[in-house]
Design an enzyme around this catalytic site. Structure first.
Site, PDB file in Angstrom:
ATOM      1  N   HIS A  25      44.701 -48.061  12.601  1.00 14.27           N
ATOM      2  CA  HIS A  25      45.551 -46.893  12.333  1.00 14.27           C
ATOM      3  C   HIS A  25      46.990 -47.305  11.953  1.00 14.27           C
ATOM      4  CE1 HIS A  25      45.903 -42.341  13.249  1.00 14.27           C
ATOM      5  NE2 HIS A  25      46.801 -42.690  12.343  1.00 14.27           N
TER       6      HIS A  25
ATOM      7  N   ARG B 251      41.945 -38.911   9.006  1.00 15.85           N
ATOM      8  CA  ARG B 251      41.690 -38.877  10.446  1.00 15.85           C
ATOM      9  C   ARG B 251      40.229 -39.235  10.668  1.00 15.85           C
ATOM     10  NH1 ARG B 251      46.248 -39.365  11.317  1.00 15.85           N
ATOM     11  NH2 ARG B 251      47.711 -38.037  12.440  1.00 15.85           N
TER      12      ARG B 251
HETATM   13  N1  LIG Z   1      46.341 -43.444   8.722  1.00 16.95           N
HETATM   14  C1  LIG Z   1      47.642 -43.256   8.770  1.00 16.95           C
HETATM   15  O1  LIG Z   1      48.397 -44.173   9.101  1.00 16.95           O
HETATM   16  C2  LIG Z   1      48.202 -41.915   8.385  1.00 16.95           C
HETATM   17  C3  LIG Z   1      49.583 -41.796   8.163  1.00 16.95           C
HETATM   18  C4  LIG Z   1      50.090 -40.569   7.756  1.00 16.95           C
HETATM   19  C5  LIG Z   1      49.246 -39.492   7.553  1.00 16.95           C
HETATM   20  N2  LIG Z   1      47.903 -39.648   7.788  1.00 16.95           N
HETATM   21  C6  LIG Z   1      46.984 -38.506   7.572  1.00 16.95           C
HETATM   22  O2  LIG Z   1      47.193 -37.983   6.287  1.00 16.95           O
HETATM   23  C7  LIG Z   1      47.185 -36.564   6.373  1.00 16.95           C
HETATM   24  C8  LIG Z   1      47.850 -35.954   5.182  1.00 16.95           C
HETATM   25  O3  LIG Z   1      49.252 -36.094   5.271  1.00 16.95           O
HETATM   26  P1  LIG Z   1      50.206 -35.310   4.253  1.00 16.95           P
HETATM   27  O4  LIG Z   1      51.601 -35.513   4.703  1.00 16.95           O
HETATM   28  O5  LIG Z   1      49.846 -35.643   2.853  1.00 16.95           O
HETATM   29  O6  LIG Z   1      49.739 -33.796   4.548  1.00 16.95           O
HETATM   30  P2  LIG Z   1      49.962 -32.509   3.646  1.00 16.95           P
HETATM   31  O7  LIG Z   1      51.176 -32.651   2.809  1.00 16.95           O
HETATM   32  O8  LIG Z   1      49.863 -31.340   4.564  1.00 16.95           O
HETATM   33  O9  LIG Z   1      48.702 -32.511   2.656  1.00 16.95           O
HETATM   34  C9  LIG Z   1      47.427 -32.205   3.082  1.00 16.95           C
HETATM   35  C10 LIG Z   1      46.527 -32.097   1.854  1.00 16.95           C
HETATM   36  O10 LIG Z   1      45.202 -31.817   2.301  1.00 16.95           O
HETATM   37  C11 LIG Z   1      44.736 -30.672   1.608  1.00 16.95           C
HETATM   38  N3  LIG Z   1      43.829 -29.909   2.454  1.00 16.95           N
HETATM   39  C12 LIG Z   1      44.022 -29.459   3.709  1.00 16.95           C
HETATM   40  N4  LIG Z   1      42.959 -28.763   4.125  1.00 16.95           N
HETATM   41  C13 LIG Z   1      42.074 -28.767   3.105  1.00 16.95           C
HETATM   42  C14 LIG Z   1      40.798 -28.208   2.904  1.00 16.95           C
HETATM   43  N5  LIG Z   1      40.191 -27.478   3.851  1.00 16.95           N
HETATM   44  N6  LIG Z   1      40.187 -28.414   1.720  1.00 16.95           N
HETATM   45  C15 LIG Z   1      40.784 -29.114   0.746  1.00 16.95           C
HETATM   46  N7  LIG Z   1      42.001 -29.681   0.864  1.00 16.95           N
HETATM   47  C16 LIG Z   1      42.635 -29.509   2.034  1.00 16.95           C
HETATM   48  C17 LIG Z   1      45.976 -29.855   1.295  1.00 16.95           C
HETATM   49  O11 LIG Z   1      45.700 -28.933   0.244  1.00 16.95           O
HETATM   50  P3  LIG Z   1      46.878 -27.999  -0.361  1.00 16.95           P
HETATM   51  O12 LIG Z   1      47.776 -28.947  -1.110  1.00 16.95           O
HETATM   52  O13 LIG Z   1      46.170 -27.081  -1.255  1.00 16.95           O
HETATM   53  O14 LIG Z   1      47.558 -27.361   0.829  1.00 16.95           O
HETATM   54  C18 LIG Z   1      46.940 -30.962   0.915  1.00 16.95           C
HETATM   55  O15 LIG Z   1      46.753 -31.336  -0.425  1.00 16.95           O
HETATM   56  C19 LIG Z   1      47.837 -36.296   7.734  1.00 16.95           C
HETATM   57  O16 LIG Z   1      47.515 -35.019   8.225  1.00 16.95           O
HETATM   58  C20 LIG Z   1      47.242 -37.381   8.584  1.00 16.95           C
HETATM   59  O17 LIG Z   1      46.001 -36.940   9.102  1.00 16.95           O
HETATM   60  C21 LIG Z   1      47.370 -40.829   8.193  1.00 16.95           C
END
Ligand SMILES: NC(=O)c1ccc[n+]([C@@H]2O[C@H](COP(=O)([O-])OP(=O)(O)OC[C@H]3O[C@@H](n4cnc5c(N)ncnc54)[C@H](OP(=O)(O)O)[C@@H]3O)[C@@H](O)[C@H]2O)c1
Length: 309
Positions: A272, A224
């Site tokens: 994005h 983000r």
């Molecule tokens: N640009 C794009 O087109 C696009 C598309 C899709 C998603 N995204 C972004 O990608 C993000 C991740 O998606 P996802 O499905 O992989 O989410 P997810 O499964 O919830 O994974 C989030 C990861 O971030 C880690 N995390 C969260 N807070 C943290 C902190 N304070 N310190 C360290 N690590 C932290 C989590 O740790 P834990 O494993 O320990 O919980 C987890 O490994 C989305 O929220 C979105 O912002 C972008």
């Protein structure tokens, strides 16, 4: 009754058709169907209009049509009691892997340098590097980040990852905590961010932390925009400390037309699109969730509201 909303009416129509075909026994509606909103029990949405949530008194659950729920969680009309389910992967992990692999491969093969040399009319060969000579740190090892890390490790890159909890992923060095973040930034030539935006991660990549990155390194941000201090990145690109950046997300989207990133020779920008929601996959996952909730079972993708993701 299940309300479907996205800002694009054509997309709403496409979703309505898919959901109705997948679950003909359920009643899916759009906002302009003039239906009685007090009967809506579930909302399937991306970017619902301000105030909509408070017009849904019987709302039992929200299904987000994406992986990131930061915008939804910051809504003043969202009741703290309403569970939110987000998309898990839904085809996004494979797309994000391509997006980050493209950046890493370009860095490994010095494509950013060759682009600048071409603009300057320079014919100069650089020493080639093998994947095993390039280290990549992934910020976020969730549904998406762990798939990216696995794929890059399989490609032969030296991969580390950072998350809140430690992980066990084959050939991926797992780091966590503040000291883990510093190590990841200091030790990797490419840092790729796929973190969610939460109260803890907003502003995480500030000037101080970005300065820990290796001289001549690359930053990829597809998490983000508000995770990153854009001005600090610009300063580090301008002074050459960070060699190049591939950015898909921005503090303000669309990025204002006069922002220096648009014309910066070291920046590759995309609007994005790193990983978009694939409609069929989203419908499949949400329908399975609706079925499970109806049977009194937990649905996948429940957002931990206290953690913000
Ligand atoms: N640009 C794009 O087109 C696009 C598309 C899709 C998603 N995204 C972004 O990608 C993000 C991740 O998606 P996802 O499905 O992989 O989410 P997810 O499964 O919830 O994974 C989030 C990861 O971030 C880690 N995390 C969260 N807070 C943290 C902190 N304070 N310190 C360290 N690590 C932290 C989590 O740790 P834990 O494993 O320990 O919980 C987890 O490994 C989305 O929220 C979105 O912002 C972008």
């Amino acid at each position: 009754m299940i309300l479907i909303h996205t800002p694009n009416p054509k997309e709403v129509d496409a979703y309505l058709a898919l959901f109705r075909a997948a679950r003909p026994q359920r009643r899916f509606i759009a906002l302009d169907d003039q239906a009685d909103l007090s009967q809506v029990s579930q909302l399937i949405a991306w970017g619902p209009p301000e105030g909509l949530l408070s017009r849904l008194p019987r709302l039992q659950a929200i299904f987000a049509l994406g992986a990131g729920v930061d915008k939804l969680l910051s809504r003043p009309d969202l009741s703290p009691a309403t569970p939110i389910y987000r998309l898990l992967d839904g085809g996004m992990a494979a797309q994000m892997t391509e997006y980050i692999r493209y950046g890493v491969l370009g860095y490994q093969r010095n494509m950013d340098v060759y682009r600048r040399q071409q603009a300057a009319g320079q014919w100069r060969m650089l020493a080639p590097r093998l994947p095993g000579e390039v280290s990549v740190g992934i910020l976020g090892l969730g549904e998406i980040g762990s798939a990216v890390a696995r794929a890059l490790a399989h490609d032969g890159y030296l991969v580390s990852g950072w998350s809140r909890s430690p992980k066990r992923i084959h050939n991926v060095h797992s780091l966590h905590g503040e000291s883990g973040l510093e190590k990841l930034l200091e030790r990797n030539q490419v840092v790729a961010c796929v973190l969610p935006s939460t109260p803890e991660t907003r502003g995480l990549l500030n000037g101080e932390r970005l300065s820990l990155m290796q001289p001549g390194s690359m930053l990829i941000n597809a998490g983000r925009g508000d995770l990153l201090d854009q001005r600090a990145l610009l300063a580090l690109l301008d002074n050459g400390h960070i060699r190049c950046a591939q950015l898909d997300v921005f503090a303000e989207e669309p990025l204002p037309a006069d922002h220096p990133f648009w014309r910066h020779p070291a920046v590759t920008m995309t609007p994005h699109i790193a990983a978009i929601t694939l409609r069929e996959r989203a419908v499949e996952q949400i329908c399975a969730g609706l079925d499970r909730l109806e049977r009194g079972l937990p649905a996948d993708g429940l957002v931990r509201r206290d953690d913000g993701y």
